[in-house]
Design a protein around this motif. Structure first.
Motif, PDB file in Angstrom:
ATOM      1  N   ALA A   1      50.971 -33.096  27.631  1.00 54.52           N
ATOM      2  CA  ALA A   1      50.408 -31.533  27.607  1.00 54.52           C
ATOM      3  C   ALA A   1      49.879 -30.903  28.943  1.00 54.52           C
ATOM      4  O   ALA A   1      50.335 -30.027  29.535  1.00 54.52           O
ATOM      5  N   ARG A   2      49.196 -31.881  29.577  1.00 57.21           N
ATOM      6  CA  ARG A   2      48.770 -31.626  31.000  1.00 57.21           C
ATOM      7  C   ARG A   2      50.121 -31.570  31.864  1.00 57.21           C
ATOM      8  O   ARG A   2      50.141 -30.505  32.691  1.00 57.21           O
ATOM      9  N   THR A   3      50.976 -32.383  31.849  1.00 55.67           N
ATOM     10  CA  THR A   3      52.237 -32.347  32.546  1.00 55.67           C
ATOM     11  C   THR A   3      52.887 -31.021  32.325  1.00 55.67           C
ATOM     12  O   THR A   3      53.402 -30.234  33.314  1.00 55.67           O
ATOM     13  N   GLU A   4      52.983 -30.440  31.172  1.00 55.47           N
ATOM     14  CA  GLU A   4      53.647 -29.248  30.808  1.00 55.47           C
ATOM     15  C   GLU A   4      53.026 -28.337  31.234  1.00 55.47           C
ATOM     16  O   GLU A   4      53.562 -27.106  31.765  1.00 55.47           O
ATOM     17  N   LEU A   5      51.753 -28.300  31.129  1.00 56.76           N
ATOM     18  CA  LEU A   5      50.903 -27.079  31.561  1.00 56.76           C
ATOM     19  C   LEU A   5      50.844 -26.918  33.289  1.00 56.76           C
ATOM     20  O   LEU A   5      50.824 -25.972  33.709  1.00 56.76           O
ATOM     21  N   ASP A   6      50.924 -28.097  33.901  1.00 52.84           N
ATOM     22  CA  ASP A   6      51.037 -28.095  35.249  1.00 52.84           C
ATOM     23  C   ASP A   6      52.353 -27.392  35.678  1.00 52.84           C
ATOM     24  O   ASP A   6      52.283 -26.670  36.881  1.00 52.84           O
ATOM     25  N   ALA A   7      53.628 -27.889  35.079  1.00 57.05           N
ATOM     26  CA  ALA A   7      54.690 -27.176  35.235  1.00 57.05           C
ATOM     27  C   ALA A   7      54.789 -25.613  35.274  1.00 57.05           C
ATOM     28  O   ALA A   7      55.253 -25.144  35.921  1.00 57.05           O
ATOM     29  N   THR A   8      54.018 -25.065  34.101  1.00 56.89           N
ATOM     30  CA  THR A   8      53.864 -23.821  33.938  1.00 56.89           C
ATOM     31  C   THR A   8      53.311 -23.183  34.895  1.00 56.89           C
ATOM     32  O   THR A   8      53.473 -22.208  35.374  1.00 56.89           O
ATOM     33  N   LEU A   9      52.070 -23.911  35.240  1.00 57.36           N
ATOM     34  CA  LEU A   9      51.287 -23.080  36.536  1.00 57.36           C
ATOM     35  C   LEU A   9      51.972 -23.264  37.879  1.00 57.36           C
ATOM     36  O   LEU A   9      52.006 -22.262  38.542  1.00 57.36           O
ATOM     37  N   ALA A  10      52.838 -24.026  38.108  1.00 58.25           N
ATOM     38  CA  ALA A  10      53.660 -24.190  39.292  1.00 58.25           C
ATOM     39  C   ALA A  10      54.737 -23.030  39.298  1.00 58.25           C
ATOM     40  O   ALA A  10      54.798 -22.267  40.183  1.00 58.25           O
TER      41      ALA A  10
END
Length: 102
Positions: free
Chosen positions: A81-90
């Protein structure tokens, strides 16, 4: 009223793509809708997390989406979930100025 409608739409996020987008639109008038959308970021189902992230990315204004997603990051319980969120933030950070989902 609005609370009942938000609850119905919130439940629908688990089975329909559009419900996340509806919550994102409703968040402009009711911050509770954004809170409900954030709660889906911890769902064990990747499809539900994706719906919530897409709603933030494509509907919510970039500054608001970035603030809410950044605040939610520490509460996420899975690395995925953190990886997916980080990709969205990027992707939000790379968005051209003036193209903020509004």
């Amino acid at each position: 009223g609005d609370t009942m409608m938000l609850d119905v739409v919130d439940r629908a996020v688990s089975w329909t793509d559009n419900a996340g987008f509806i919550l994102a639109v409703l968040g402009k008038k009711s911050p509770r809708a954004y809170d409900l959308l954030v709660a889906h970021l911890n769902d064990s189902r990747q499809a539900v997390r994706r719906r919530a992230l897409q709603a933030f990315e494509f509907v919510v204004a970039a500054p608001e989406a970035t603030a809410r997603l950044t605040a939610a990051r520490s509460g996420l319980t899975s690395d995925k979930a953190r990886t997916e969120l980080d990709a969205t933030l990027a992707r939000l950070a790379a968005r051209p100025a003036g193209n903020d989902g509004e």
